[in-house]
Motif scaffolding. Structure first.
Motif, PDB file in Angstrom:
ATOM      1  N   CYS A 143       0.873  -1.175   0.000  1.00 57.82           N
ATOM      2  CA  CYS A 143       0.000   0.000   0.000  1.00 57.82           C
ATOM      3  C   CYS A 143       0.913   1.228   0.000  1.00 57.82           C
ATOM      4  O   CYS A 143       1.870   1.314   0.781  1.00 57.82           O
ATOM      5  N   ASN A 168      -3.918   1.451  -2.553  1.00 54.34           N
ATOM      6  CA  ASN A 168      -3.972   2.480  -1.520  1.00 54.34           C
ATOM      7  C   ASN A 168      -4.846   2.005  -0.364  1.00 54.34           C
ATOM      8  O   ASN A 168      -5.871   1.349  -0.576  1.00 54.34           O
ATOM      9  N   GLU A 176      -3.652   7.802   5.153  1.00 54.27           N
ATOM     10  CA  GLU A 176      -3.007   6.639   4.565  1.00 54.27           C
ATOM     11  C   GLU A 176      -2.328   5.784   5.629  1.00 54.27           C
ATOM     12  O   GLU A 176      -1.750   6.290   6.591  1.00 54.27           O
TER      13      GLU A 176
END
Length: 299
Positions: A143, A168, A176
């Motif tokens: 990711c 993501n 994130e």
């Protein structure tokens, strides 16, 4: 595994590691508890028949995250070792640990490839925190985040001969997720993953198709389970080659009865209390182990 000399809260990594928590305890108390957790975990691993190599962290310079060696190097069966670019300055100091010297003494290290020059360009790829390998099928998942640059990821996969799968992933606040290994773990039999952290429907479907095409069963975990380190686990082998899934006590208690039964069809579960290490360091059992795929030197 690296026995910590100065484990503690790392204010540099806390900027994007939301798993870290400040405790109102003294540094000495935190260090003592972390050392106790480390020793108990290493004893449990040894008693389970896992061959572990422990290196003592150097007293100076102070490295609060030295207990997490998997982020700065990886080893491979062809005798290669890779050094990875780290985002924070005080984590780069971990490369001063005597880990490499110990590896070269005990194993056949043919090449050491230093990828850390990209730190000068603020581009990072933090080892098997960023990279989740499926070694059987030569796949690698990541990711993308401030600590996992997409171009570096793809280039490194080409270097290794692995197929890159990038996506993501975000936490409940929409930030994130800093490392792939807190939301995903791949074993030889199944993948544990927090799918709800992947907001793109297309990316989620692509991942599921990848898993199906390579015969990977899926253990889906929730955000709450992810936050309790259910994805920060590692497949190990004992001295007889039997499979073990190693995790923290917190993760074990967070898996459902059905999920545990699914795991135990192929793996023995080993768990140990790592509450201080997880809370203060923001990393769990998987982060504490850097796998050695090198062949041992003949005595």
């Amino acid at each position: 595994m690296v026995r910590p000399a100065h484990f503690g809260f790392n204010s540099e990594t806390a900027l994007d590691n939301t798993f870290q928590k400040r405790h109102q305890e003294s540094e000495l108390s935190i260090q003592r508890k972390a050392q106790e957790e480390f020793e108990l975990y290493s004893i449990k691993l040894k008693n389970a028949g896992v061959n572990i190599l422990i290196v003592n962290d150097l007293d100076s310079p102070v490295k609060p995250d030295a207990i997490f060696p998997n982020n700065w190097f990886s080893t491979h069966p062809d005798g290669s070792v890779y050094l990875y670019p780290m985002k924070t300055n005080n984590r780069r100091l971990e490369r001063q640990n005597p880990v490499l010297a110990t590896l070269e003494k005990k194993f056949n290290v043919l090449t050491i490839t230093d990828l850390t020059n990209s730190e000068e360009d603020d581009l990072f790829l933090e080892g098997t925190g960023s990279l989740i390998f499926n070694h059987i099928h030569k796949l690698c998942y990541a990711c993308i985040s401030k600590r996992t640059d997409k171009d570096l990821f793809i280039d490194h996969c080409k270097r290794l001969g692995y197929t890159p799968i990038a996506f993501n992933s975000v936490d409940l606040n929409g930030d994130e997720i800093y490392h792939t290994n807190v939301m995903m773990s791949v074993t030889s039999e199944f993948t544990i993953i927090c799918l709800e952290s992947i907001k793109s429907v297309q990316e989620r479907e692509d991942l599921l198709n990848h898993f199906k095409s390579y015969g990977q069963d899926i253990v889906k975990v929730s955000y709450e389970q992810m936050n309790n380190f259910c994805c920060n686990v590692l497949e190990l082998q004992d001295s007889e080659g039997k499979l073990i899934l190693s995790m923290s006590e917190r993760a074990f208690n967070s898996f459902t009865h059905e999920q545990k039964n699914k795991i135990q069809k192929t793996h023995k579960i080993l768990h140990s209390p790592l509450y201080t290490i997880e809370d203060i360091g923001g990393g769990g059992s998987r982060c504490m182990m850097a796998e050695i795929f090198l062949s041992p030197k003949t005595p």
